[in-house]
Write an enzyme that holds these catalytic residues in place. Sequence first.
Site, short mmCIF file in Angstrom:
data_model
loop_
_atom_site.label_atom_id
_atom_site.label_comp_id
_atom_site.label_asym_id
_atom_site.label_seq_id
_atom_site.Cartn_x
_atom_site.Cartn_y
_atom_site.Cartn_z
N GLU A 167 17.36 -41.90 -4.23
CA GLU A 167 16.26 -40.96 -4.42
C GLU A 167 16.69 -39.69 -5.16
O GLU A 167 15.84 -38.89 -5.57
CB GLU A 167 15.66 -40.57 -3.06
CG GLU A 167 16.40 -39.49 -2.28
CD GLU A 167 17.65 -39.95 -1.56
OE1 GLU A 167 18.26 -39.14 -0.86
OE2 GLU A 167 18.03 -41.15 -1.72
N LYS A 174 35.99 -37.99 -0.39
CA LYS A 174 34.54 -38.10 -0.52
C LYS A 174 34.19 -39.10 -1.63
O LYS A 174 34.75 -39.05 -2.73
CB LYS A 174 33.91 -36.75 -0.83
CG LYS A 174 32.39 -36.79 -0.91
CD LYS A 174 31.80 -35.42 -1.18
CE LYS A 174 30.27 -35.48 -1.18
NZ LYS A 174 29.65 -34.16 -1.44
N ARG A 178 28.52 -26.70 -5.20
CA ARG A 178 28.50 -26.14 -3.84
C ARG A 178 29.84 -26.36 -3.16
O ARG A 178 30.39 -25.44 -2.55
CB ARG A 178 27.39 -26.81 -3.04
CG ARG A 178 27.30 -26.40 -1.58
CD ARG A 178 26.57 -27.46 -0.77
NE ARG A 178 27.31 -28.72 -0.75
CZ ARG A 178 26.77 -29.89 -0.44
NH1 ARG A 178 25.48 -29.99 -0.14
NH2 ARG A 178 27.51 -30.99 -0.43
N CYS A 229 21.39 -43.28 3.57
CA CYS A 229 22.73 -42.69 3.72
C CYS A 229 23.13 -42.59 5.21
O CYS A 229 23.27 -43.61 5.87
CB CYS A 229 22.81 -41.35 3.01
SG CYS A 229 24.54 -40.86 2.68
N HIS A 242 22.19 -42.73 -2.33
CA HIS A 242 21.09 -41.78 -2.47
C HIS A 242 20.29 -42.11 -3.73
O HIS A 242 20.27 -41.34 -4.69
CB HIS A 242 21.62 -40.35 -2.54
CG HIS A 242 21.93 -39.75 -1.22
ND1 HIS A 242 20.96 -39.37 -0.32
CD2 HIS A 242 23.12 -39.47 -0.63
CE1 HIS A 242 21.53 -38.86 0.77
NE2 HIS A 242 22.83 -38.91 0.61
N SER A 277 27.02 -40.27 -2.17
CA SER A 277 27.58 -38.96 -1.84
C SER A 277 27.85 -38.94 -0.34
O SER A 277 26.99 -38.58 0.45
CB SER A 277 26.60 -37.84 -2.23
OG SER A 277 27.11 -36.58 -1.88
#
Length: 302
Positions: free
Chosen positions: A237, A163, A249, A142, A235, A192
């Site tokens: 992972e 985003k 969040r 990332c 991402h 992300s």
Amino acid sequence: MPINIPKALPARDILEKENIFLMEDERAVSQDIRPLNILILNLMPEKEKTERQLLRLLSNSPLQVSVDFMHTATYESKNVSRSHLSQFYKTFEDVKEDRYDGMIITGAPVEQLPFEEVNYWEELTDILEWTKTNVTSVLHICWGAQAALYYHYGIQKYPLPNKLSGIFKHRVMESTEKLIRGMDDEFLAPHSRYTDVSYEEVKTHPEVTLLSASDEAGALLMMSKDEKNVMITGHIEYEATTLAEEYERDKAKGLNIEIPSDYFPHDDDSQKPLNRWRSQAYLLFSNWLNYYVYQETPYEWE
């Protein structure tokens, strides 16, 4: 073969419950095996979560892997205890005379800042320069991938209007490359981020090979022509619930955030998301460890 990690590392209990094969220092030194020494520069705020995610993927290999964690000395994370850092983490000063077979540099929540305005950028450039001589292969994730593309190859990032968050389809573009050997022609991966790199600039760069991309999410997987650096803009992972946790969040912060794309079943954020990229993630990490670390690193560093 197992991963050798500290006995008291909090991630150990979770990984053991998943039947991940772990080994303690005492047993590792008793075996006449040269383990692969991997250094993880963890720039993510929730360090313990990232430790678990990466260790899980590093476990899926017949190779014995020994892991060291590193954090920046010029910035100390506010989301992890100092005792955790002092017990399980090193700084660049601690490792700069060492050699590593492989290294992972994670993402970081600083992508909306110009690189030079990140408070640990100078330290990171010292580390990136050090990897040229002291690490066999580096895997960048990332923002870590964007930093590597900028520092090593002059490819700048640019802001996105919104985003980019969700699960996106990617196509394999270099099917004969060892890094993506065995991967499906089309596969899913999470993203992300608020920034991106130019697809055309990556595609035409003389020192970079574009291995996988998405019509919606752009370039995902890249590798330097000398096979030293691997860059992943997504991402892969992430666990099944990570994007959901980030979504909640961001909503709690009052941000104008859209629901992650193709993530929740029926786009209903009350439903539990499924991990639909796990097999590709395991395969990618296994290929990296085997073809670019194990088969390339010297048995004894000079």
